[in-house]
Write a protein that holds these residues in place. Structure first.
Motif, mmCIF file in Angstrom:
data_model
loop_
_atom_site.group_PDB
_atom_site.id
_atom_site.type_symbol
_atom_site.label_atom_id
_atom_site.label_comp_id
_atom_site.label_asym_id
_atom_site.label_seq_id
_atom_site.Cartn_x
_atom_site.Cartn_y
_atom_site.Cartn_z
ATOM 1 N N ALA A 1 0.826 -1.207 0.000
ATOM 2 C CA ALA A 1 0.000 0.000 0.000
ATOM 3 C C ALA A 1 0.862 1.259 0.000
ATOM 4 O O ALA A 1 0.575 2.231 -0.711
ATOM 5 C CB ALA A 1 -0.931 -0.002 1.211
ATOM 6 N N VAL A 2 1.925 1.238 0.775
ATOM 7 C CA VAL A 2 2.839 2.388 0.793
ATOM 8 C C VAL A 2 3.486 2.559 -0.581
ATOM 9 O O VAL A 2 3.615 3.675 -1.095
ATOM 10 C CB VAL A 2 3.920 2.204 1.881
ATOM 11 N N ASP B 1 1.720 6.752 -6.822
ATOM 12 C CA ASP B 1 0.664 7.700 -7.191
ATOM 13 C C ASP B 1 1.093 9.137 -6.961
ATOM 14 O O ASP B 1 0.712 10.041 -7.709
ATOM 15 C CB ASP B 1 -0.608 7.411 -6.379
ATOM 16 N N ALA B 2 1.895 9.355 -5.894
ATOM 17 C CA ALA B 2 2.262 10.728 -5.530
ATOM 18 C C ALA B 2 3.568 11.196 -6.159
ATOM 19 O O ALA B 2 3.897 12.377 -6.084
ATOM 20 C CB ALA B 2 2.377 10.833 -4.006
ATOM 21 N N GLN B 3 4.281 10.295 -6.788
ATOM 22 C CA GLN B 3 5.631 10.607 -7.257
ATOM 23 C C GLN B 3 5.673 11.805 -8.207
ATOM 24 O O GLN B 3 6.555 12.651 -8.125
ATOM 25 C CB GLN B 3 6.242 9.387 -7.934
ATOM 26 N N GLU C 1 7.325 -1.394 -8.421
ATOM 27 C CA GLU C 1 6.699 -1.912 -9.632
ATOM 28 C C GLU C 1 5.405 -2.669 -9.304
ATOM 29 O O GLU C 1 5.408 -3.574 -8.468
ATOM 30 C CB GLU C 1 7.649 -2.876 -10.352
ATOM 31 N N PRO C 2 4.288 -2.318 -9.949
ATOM 32 C CA PRO C 2 3.017 -3.011 -9.682
ATOM 33 C C PRO C 2 3.099 -4.517 -9.940
ATOM 34 O O PRO C 2 2.554 -5.308 -9.162
ATOM 35 C CB PRO C 2 2.034 -2.331 -10.644
#
Length: 304
Positions: A74-75, A81-83, A138-139
């Motif tokens: 999650a982190v 997302d915030a990068q 990486e997802p």
């Protein structure tokens, strides 16, 4: 998410990769015999590779402490997302926090492995931490870790260059979530009750014991190999630093010798400078006297 109940191979793999590392190969081979009536399934089971020690530790963590793994993932998702919206200072701070988290979780994973009787070297710990970092970057690495079906450790830079070929036991592993398996509670025997023992002879007991002994020997040799590799690397590092120390000491001695020579030369020059200044002062006085005499001679001539 793939449903293991609809895919017998996934269900079998989930059970196999949850086993202690030493039990994997004999359990897999026994399952091959058990499913020999289904040739395709038996072949697929036989093709399942034993996990590396680092991959096994990550798989163990996923099953023993899924909440902590979910927190790591999650982190990682939040950071990705915030990068794009973070400035350099924020990115550095988040990177620091990410490293602290992966280091902490790696320590927890090593503790779980130790409880299972598996000693992890620093090299293995580094691979575990690299795998957790890859899962944050990486997802697809996150999916591979969450599957609990890793066979090798992962490494990623966050630039989309991750290669997962051969990293998981099955292609279907991506998107599959390993079933949590808490450690079995330790039963406390009731001294008031006498256990009833039933001895059931196992015709394969000797073969299983040899296989288990061979497995433990192979693991011990692998640990020894890692330890020897780390020792050689440390020894080379010490030798390089010792050589560098000697080189610097030699250069320092040479510089000290040159400084001493320069200081001696400076003293000589100071002495010569003092003498030269004295000679210059005398010469200036002589020039002044000569000029005075020239002026006096000119005045006498003019008066004639």
């Amino acid at each position: 998410m793939p449903d293991s109940s609809s895919d017998p191979l996934l269900e079998i793999a989930d059970d196999l990769y949850a086993l202690p590392l030493a039990d994997f190969t004999p359990a897999r081979d026994a399952l091959v015999k058990e499913h020999k009536g289904d040739k395709a399934l038996a072949t697929a089971i036989k093709a399942l590779r034993k996990a590396s020690v680092a991959a096994w530790v990550v798989n163990l963590l996923v099953r023993r402490d899924p909440d902590q793994v979910d927190q790591v993932l999650a982190v990682g998702q939040a950071l990705r997302d915030a990068q794009e919206n973070l400035d350099a200072a924020q990115l550095r701070e988040f990177t620091k926090q990410r490293r602290q988290l992966t280091a902490s979780v790696t320590t927890a994973a090593r503790r779980l492995a130790r409880e299972e009787g598996v000693r992890t070297t620093q090299s293995v710990a580094d691979q575990v931490e690299a795998t957790l970092t890859a899962a944050m970057l990486e997802p697809d690495a996150a999916k591979a870790v969450r599957s609990g079906l890793l066979v090798t450790s992962l490494s990623a830079t966050g630039l989309g260059d991750l290669d997962l070929s051969g990293a998981v036991a099955l292609p279907e592993a991506l998107g599959f979530s390993a079933r949590p398996r808490p450690a079995a509670p330790v039963d406390t025997p009731d001294p008031s009750r006498r256990p009833q023992l039933h001895v059931v002879p196992d015709p394969d007991a000797d073969a299983k014991a040899r296989a288990a002994a061979d497995e433990r020997l192979a693991e011990a040799r692998a640990v020894l190999k890692d330890a020897e590799k780390e020792h050689r690397a440390a020894r080379r590092s010490v030798e390089k630093l010792e050589a560098r120390t000697l080189q610097l000491q030699s250069e320092l001695d040479e510089l000290r010798s040159r400084i001493a020579a320069q200081e001696a030369a400076l003293e000589e020059v100071d002495d010569e400078l003092g003498e030269a200044e004295a000679a210059r002062a005398e010469a200036e006085e002589a020039v002044e006297e000569a000029r005075a005499e020239v002026e006096a001679a000119r005045e006498r001539r003019d008066s004639l």
